[in-house]
Design an enzyme around this catalytic site. Structure first.
Site, mmCIF file in Angstrom:
data_model
loop_
_atom_site.group_PDB
_atom_site.id
_atom_site.type_symbol
_atom_site.label_atom_id
_atom_site.label_comp_id
_atom_site.label_asym_id
_atom_site.label_seq_id
_atom_site.Cartn_x
_atom_site.Cartn_y
_atom_site.Cartn_z
ATOM 1 N N GLU A 60 45.608 18.455 -34.383
ATOM 2 C CA GLU A 60 46.660 17.668 -34.323
ATOM 3 C C GLU A 60 46.594 16.201 -34.662
ATOM 4 O OE1 GLU A 60 47.672 21.505 -32.763
ATOM 5 O OE2 GLU A 60 46.135 19.956 -32.256
ATOM 6 N N HIS A 129 52.906 25.035 -22.025
ATOM 7 C CA HIS A 129 53.550 25.385 -23.081
ATOM 8 C C HIS A 129 55.023 25.418 -23.073
ATOM 9 C CE1 HIS A 129 49.520 27.168 -24.289
ATOM 10 N NE2 HIS A 129 49.824 27.097 -25.630
#
Length: 326
Positions: A60, A129
């Site tokens: 990322e 998450h």
């Protein structure tokens, strides 16, 4: 107007903008060969080719930084995070580079980039998450933050985000990608960034909710209507800049407000909304502002616990009864 799933509305907006401007490209994990982790970019590789729909490594920080560099050099990237939880790996790129380079260069550089992907809880995915990131990214001047609740807004606001010369954080929802709704499709139709939507008018209490929380607000409004009360429901759509004027005018009419926010309560979006209301409309309040948020703990995994953790319609309904003293 055609009916679309939320994922289809986002895709339609991206496709139309990429057809309009060859400087736009999409990059992220599995956006190309796999057609997107949630099939948002389905078919885009075939249409635009591998130079404009790009599968990235699992890095990322790397592909976010690549996108920012591309934006500084005249391109208009769309960077997809498979989930906004993974954006924390790239947070320095987003908040110290994308958000600040325009200010630090005295306006000599523009950073027209969209960071997008699913935000917030998506069920039993455990603490790492299930984070709602809007309060984190809205904290930093230089970023615009959008959080959508339905396909039509997704379409119009995605187009506005892509055309904006500032970096935009675009927050979707994993559990809403299949949500269907009518979309006013027009290649030149833009929904202004920074303008809330009054989804339902009412006189007894103002309900504010974005993304999934908007649908909680609508459910509560239906329950209140069955009891003989009318709730005004406001979907902010844009978290930064936030349309406080629309919320304030509603509170001046209803004299009561309940904010439903999936963020954890401390330093949340609802905290700032509550402050702005008491600062600008204190004399109009007939009851304290109530907030219904996620619990102040990391998101649990167990099905019954994650259901308790999330801001729900029962809690919001009870909050409305408290502010209406019924």
């Amino acid at each position: 107007m055609p009916e679309m799933q939320l994922r289809e509305a986002i895709r339609q907006a991206m496709v139309e903008e990429m057809e309009r401007d060859e400087n736009i490209f999409l990059i992220g994990e599995e956006v190309a060969q796999y057609n997107g982790a949630y099939k948002v970019s389905q078919g885009m590789l075939d249409q635009f080719g591998e130079k404009r729909v790009i599968d990235s490594p699992i890095s990322e920080a790397g592909f976010a930084g690549l996108g920012i560099g591309a934006a500084l050099n005249g391109l208009r990237p769309i960077v997809e995070f498979m989930t906004w939880n993974f954006s924390f790996v790239a947070i320095d790129q987003i908040i110290n580079n994308a958000a600040k380079v325009g200010y630090m260069s005295g306006g000599q550089f523009k950073t027209p980039i969209v960071f997008r992907g699913p935000n917030g809880a998506a069920g039993q995915l455990a603490a790492t998450h299930n984070t709602s990131v809007e309060a984190i990214y809205a904290y930093f001047p230089g970023l615009k933050v959008i959080s959508i609740s339905n396909p039509d807004d997704a379409y119009g606001l995605m187009k506005s985000a892509i055309r904006d010369d500032d970096p935009v954080v675009f927050l979707e929802s994993e559990v809403m990608y299949g949500l269907k709704g009518e979309v006013e499709v027009d290649p030149e139709r833009l929904i202004p960034i920074g303008k809330a939507r009054i989804a339902r008018e009412g006189d007894d209490v103002t309900l504010v909710g974005h993304n999934k929380s908007y649908w909680v607000a609508m459910e509560v409004a239906d329950r209140l209507a069955a009891d003989g009360y009318s709730a005004e429901v406001i979907d902010p759509r844009t978290i930064r800049p936030f349309d406080f004027d629309t919320v304030i005018e509603s509170v001046k009419k209803t004299n009561r407000c309940v904010i439903i926010d999936e963020s954890n309560p401390f330093a949340s979006i609802s905290s700032e909304i509550a402050f702005q209301i008491q600062d600008r409309a204190f004399d109009y309040l007939d009851a304290p502002i109530r907030r219904v948020t996620a619990k102040d703990v990391p998101a649990p995994y167990a099905k019954n616990l994650i259901a308790h953790y999330m801001p729900g319609a029962d809690d919001a309904y009870e909050a409305c009864k408290k502010v209406m003293y019924v």
